[in-house]
Design a protein around this motif. Sequence first.
Motif, PDB file in Angstrom:
ATOM      1  N   VAL A  78       4.772   4.040  -8.201  1.00  0.00           N
ATOM      2  CA  VAL A  78       4.895   4.982  -6.844  1.00  0.00           C
ATOM      3  C   VAL A  78       5.228   4.056  -6.215  1.00  0.00           C
ATOM      4  CG1 VAL A  78       2.713   6.320  -7.403  1.00  0.00           C
ATOM      5  CG2 VAL A  78       2.629   4.676  -6.424  1.00  0.00           C
ATOM      6  N   VAL A  79       5.842   3.835  -4.490  1.00  0.00           N
ATOM      7  CA  VAL A  79       5.635   3.276  -3.856  1.00  0.00           C
ATOM      8  C   VAL A  79       5.631   3.362  -2.194  1.00  0.00           C
ATOM      9  CG1 VAL A  79       7.956   1.632  -2.801  1.00  0.00           C
ATOM     10  CG2 VAL A  79       8.395   2.211  -4.929  1.00  0.00           C
ATOM     11  N   VAL A  80       4.684   2.883  -1.808  1.00  0.00           N
ATOM     12  CA  VAL A  80       4.085   2.917  -0.443  1.00  0.00           C
ATOM     13  C   VAL A  80       4.150   1.504   1.005  1.00  0.00           C
ATOM     14  CG1 VAL A  80       2.280   3.594  -1.525  1.00  0.00           C
ATOM     15  CG2 VAL A  80       1.882   1.277  -1.457  1.00  0.00           C
ATOM     16  N   MET A  81       4.236   1.627   2.075  1.00  0.00           N
ATOM     17  CA  MET A  81       5.297   1.523   2.800  1.00  0.00           C
ATOM     18  C   MET A  81       3.915   1.317   3.696  1.00  0.00           C
ATOM     19  SD  MET A  81       9.295   1.995   2.688  1.00  0.00           S
ATOM     20  CE  MET A  81       9.967   0.704   3.520  1.00  0.00           C
ATOM     21  N   ALA A  82       4.197   0.574   4.965  1.00  0.00           N
ATOM     22  CA  ALA A  82       3.397  -0.014   5.366  1.00  0.00           C
ATOM     23  C   ALA A  82       3.851  -1.212   6.702  1.00  0.00           C
ATOM     24  CB  ALA A  82       1.693  -0.438   5.280  1.00  0.00           C
ATOM     25  N   SER A  83       2.539  -0.641   8.015  1.00  0.00           N
ATOM     26  CA  SER A  83       3.468  -2.326   8.969  1.00  0.00           C
ATOM     27  C   SER A  83       2.396  -2.127  10.174  1.00  0.00           C
ATOM     28  CB  SER A  83       5.028  -1.699   9.513  1.00  0.00           C
ATOM     29  OG  SER A  83       5.611  -0.553  10.591  1.00  0.00           O
ATOM     30  N   LYS A  84       2.760  -3.093  10.809  1.00  0.00           N
ATOM     31  CA  LYS A  84       2.162  -2.999  12.574  1.00  0.00           C
ATOM     32  C   LYS A  84       2.186  -3.156  13.393  1.00  0.00           C
ATOM     33  CE  LYS A  84      -2.349  -4.021  14.100  1.00  0.00           C
ATOM     34  NZ  LYS A  84      -1.891  -4.427  15.761  1.00  0.00           N
ATOM     35  N   ASP A  85       2.697  -2.819  14.337  1.00  0.00           N
ATOM     36  CA  ASP A  85       3.625  -3.230  15.464  1.00  0.00           C
ATOM     37  C   ASP A  85       2.937  -3.847  16.328  1.00  0.00           C
ATOM     38  OD1 ASP A  85       4.908  -0.430  15.160  1.00  0.00           O
ATOM     39  OD2 ASP A  85       4.016   0.126  17.062  1.00  0.00           O
ATOM     40  N   LEU A  86       3.425  -5.154  17.049  1.00  0.00           N
ATOM     41  CA  LEU A  86       3.089  -6.234  17.568  1.00  0.00           C
ATOM     42  C   LEU A  86       2.292  -5.701  19.165  1.00  0.00           C
ATOM     43  CD1 LEU A  86       2.379  -8.817  17.939  1.00  0.00           C
ATOM     44  CD2 LEU A  86       4.227  -9.096  20.011  1.00  0.00           C
ATOM     45  N   LEU A  87       0.372  -6.294  18.635  1.00  0.00           N
ATOM     46  CA  LEU A  87      -0.447  -5.198  19.215  1.00  0.00           C
ATOM     47  C   LEU A  87      -0.714  -4.162  19.621  1.00  0.00           C
ATOM     48  CD1 LEU A  87      -0.081  -8.321  22.101  1.00  0.00           C
ATOM     49  CD2 LEU A  87      -1.254  -8.197  21.073  1.00  0.00           C
ATOM     50  N   GLY A  88      -0.130  -3.175  18.332  1.00  0.00           N
ATOM     51  CA  GLY A  88      -0.232  -1.934  18.261  1.00  0.00           C
ATOM     52  C   GLY A  88      -1.035  -0.862  17.431  1.00  0.00           C
ATOM     53  N   PRO A  89      -0.621  -0.072  17.259  1.00  0.00           N
ATOM     54  CA  PRO A  89      -1.050   0.828  15.132  1.00  0.00           C
ATOM     55  C   PRO A  89      -0.931  -0.232  14.265  1.00  0.00           C
ATOM     56  CG  PRO A  89       0.260   1.994  16.536  1.00  0.00           C
ATOM     57  CD  PRO A  89       0.469   0.845  18.047  1.00  0.00           C
ATOM     58  N   ARG A  90      -1.695  -0.257  12.797  1.00  0.00           N
ATOM     59  CA  ARG A  90      -0.925   0.276  11.403  1.00  0.00           C
ATOM     60  C   ARG A  90      -0.325   1.316  11.117  1.00  0.00           C
ATOM     61  NH1 ARG A  90      -6.119  -0.692   8.705  1.00  0.00           N
ATOM     62  NH2 ARG A  90      -6.583   0.798  10.301  1.00  0.00           N
ATOM     63  N   ARG A  91       1.171   1.117  10.594  1.00  0.00           N
ATOM     64  CA  ARG A  91       1.567   2.351  10.493  1.00  0.00           C
ATOM     65  C   ARG A  91       1.267   2.206   8.696  1.00  0.00           C
ATOM     66  NH1 ARG A  91       4.199   4.656  14.469  1.00  0.00           N
ATOM     67  NH2 ARG A  91       4.755   3.344  16.415  1.00  0.00           N
ATOM     68  N   PHE A  92       1.368   3.523   8.312  1.00  0.00           N
ATOM     69  CA  PHE A  92       1.844   4.109   6.826  1.00  0.00           C
ATOM     70  C   PHE A  92       2.646   5.119   6.209  1.00  0.00           C
ATOM     71  CE2 PHE A  92      -2.222   2.354   7.979  1.00  0.00           C
ATOM     72  CZ  PHE A  92      -2.748   1.317   7.277  1.00  0.00           C
ATOM     73  N   GLY A  93       3.396   4.917   5.154  1.00  0.00           N
ATOM     74  CA  GLY A  93       3.537   5.576   4.917  1.00  0.00           C
ATOM     75  C   GLY A  93       2.601   7.033   4.329  1.00  0.00           C
ATOM     76  N   PRO A  94       3.017   8.584   3.881  1.00  0.00           N
ATOM     77  CA  PRO A  94       1.891   9.649   3.231  1.00  0.00           C
ATOM     78  C   PRO A  94       1.618   8.339   2.527  1.00  0.00           C
ATOM     79  CG  PRO A  94       4.011  10.536   3.670  1.00  0.00           C
ATOM     80  CD  PRO A  94       4.490   8.821   4.267  1.00  0.00           C
ATOM     81  N   ALA A  95      -0.192   9.422   2.430  1.00  0.00           N
ATOM     82  CA  ALA A  95      -1.039   8.806   1.432  1.00  0.00           C
ATOM     83  C   ALA A  95      -0.862  10.169  -0.037  1.00  0.00           C
ATOM     84  CB  ALA A  95      -2.368   8.562   1.657  1.00  0.00           C
ATOM     85  N   LEU A  96      -1.213   9.490  -0.651  1.00  0.00           N
ATOM     86  CA  LEU A  96      -1.271   9.962  -2.488  1.00  0.00           C
ATOM     87  C   LEU A  96      -3.347  10.952  -2.250  1.00  0.00           C
ATOM     88  CD1 LEU A  96       1.692   8.567  -3.827  1.00  0.00           C
ATOM     89  CD2 LEU A  96       2.146  10.913  -2.601  1.00  0.00           C
ATOM     90  N   ASP A  97      -3.510  12.168  -2.186  1.00  0.00           N
ATOM     91  CA  ASP A  97      -4.379  12.556  -2.864  1.00  0.00           C
ATOM     92  C   ASP A  97      -4.356  12.473  -4.738  1.00  0.00           C
ATOM     93  OD1 ASP A  97      -6.474  13.224  -2.693  1.00  0.00           O
ATOM     94  OD2 ASP A  97      -5.781  15.307  -3.559  1.00  0.00           O
ATOM     95  N   TYR A  98      -3.541  13.003  -5.238  1.00  0.00           N
ATOM     96  CA  TYR A  98      -3.393  12.222  -7.000  1.00  0.00           C
ATOM     97  C   TYR A  98      -1.833  11.732  -7.207  1.00  0.00           C
ATOM     98  CZ  TYR A  98      -2.017  17.229  -7.284  1.00  0.00           C
ATOM     99  OH  TYR A  98      -1.321  18.022  -7.086  1.00  0.00           O
ATOM    100  N   VAL A  99      -1.777  11.730  -8.079  1.00  0.00           N
ATOM    101  CA  VAL A  99      -0.338  11.721  -8.864  1.00  0.00           C
ATOM    102  C   VAL A  99      -0.281  12.237 -10.279  1.00  0.00           C
ATOM    103  CG1 VAL A  99       1.143  10.316  -7.506  1.00  0.00           C
ATOM    104  CG2 VAL A  99      -0.477   9.264  -9.376  1.00  0.00           C
ATOM    105  N   GLU A 100       0.358  12.947 -10.849  1.00  0.00           N
ATOM    106  CA  GLU A 100       0.574  13.028 -12.121  1.00  0.00           C
ATOM    107  C   GLU A 100       1.876  13.223 -12.647  1.00  0.00           C
ATOM    108  OE1 GLU A 100      -1.815  16.640 -13.419  1.00  0.00           O
ATOM    109  OE2 GLU A 100       0.152  17.860 -14.245  1.00  0.00           O
ATOM    110  N   MET A 101       2.085  12.985 -14.231  1.00  0.00           N
ATOM    111  CA  MET A 101       3.310  13.118 -15.211  1.00  0.00           C
ATOM    112  C   MET A 101       3.341  13.701 -16.067  1.00  0.00           C
ATOM    113  SD  MET A 101       6.527  10.700 -15.759  1.00  0.00           S
ATOM    114  CE  MET A 101       5.588   9.003 -16.809  1.00  0.00           C
ATOM    115  N   GLY A 102       3.640  14.606 -16.643  1.00  0.00           N
ATOM    116  CA  GLY A 102       3.944  15.260 -18.259  1.00  0.00           C
ATOM    117  C   GLY A 102       4.735  16.043 -18.587  1.00  0.00           C
TER     118      GLY A 102
END
Length: 235
Positions: free
Chosen positions: A211-235
């Motif tokens: 999995v690869v996830v990303m995030a940032s925060k604007d200067l004096l602004g909100p945090r920003r995130f990629g979509p969260a994962l509720d579960y992951v599976e491989m089969g």
Amino acid sequence: MPNRYIGGKLVRRRYFGDREIKARYLGNQLVWSASGIRDDFNRDDAPTLGAGWVDHGPASTYKAGVVNGMCRLAVPDGLLALALITSRQRCVIDTLDRDDGYIEFRVGSQGSGPSITGDLCRTTVFGRVSNAAFTHGVGIGVDSSTIRLVRRVAGSESVVENFGAFSAGDVIRHRFQGDLHTVYRNGKFVGEWDDDEQTAARGAGFRSLGVVVMASKDLLGPRRFGPALDYVEMG
């Protein structure tokens, strides 16, 4: 989700007559899955994903973690600003015993839109990840609006197809068979990609989940995130 055993042998497959059972649920709660490579992130909040995962950077103070029972980049509140960062994690619970298979995940949150500088946080779930690194893989990327098929080769990622929109709560499945990659949203076909030039790696050395996830925060602004994962599976 606990594994099930008969004696000391792990239960990998169950059948109803001659039809294979893929999973069992109690209401909306998964109680058994045919896949042994799965993480539901249903544990206490933590700044990392824990013992079932290996970190592949890039080096950063913050990494993929568990937040409210989901996987996202564990960036705390209260920062002044944060440039776009990425965390790559490879699952070491197990590897596939074959080339063909699938990855599946449920979108836990929609993710943020672009920052004031135009950066867009993405989340990607890869199959066929290199077993000892994170140099190769092929899988599904989601950002604030779009499902994308993503290929990673020698450490470089590229989008090869776009497959339309998604919403929080959607289940995305990517099935890979030979060089054909087929994508489903909530069980419905949304598109496919035929890797006829065999650009995505496969073979015994490329059978991990990542999995690869990303995030940032604007200067004096909100945090920003990629979509969260509720579960992951491989089969």
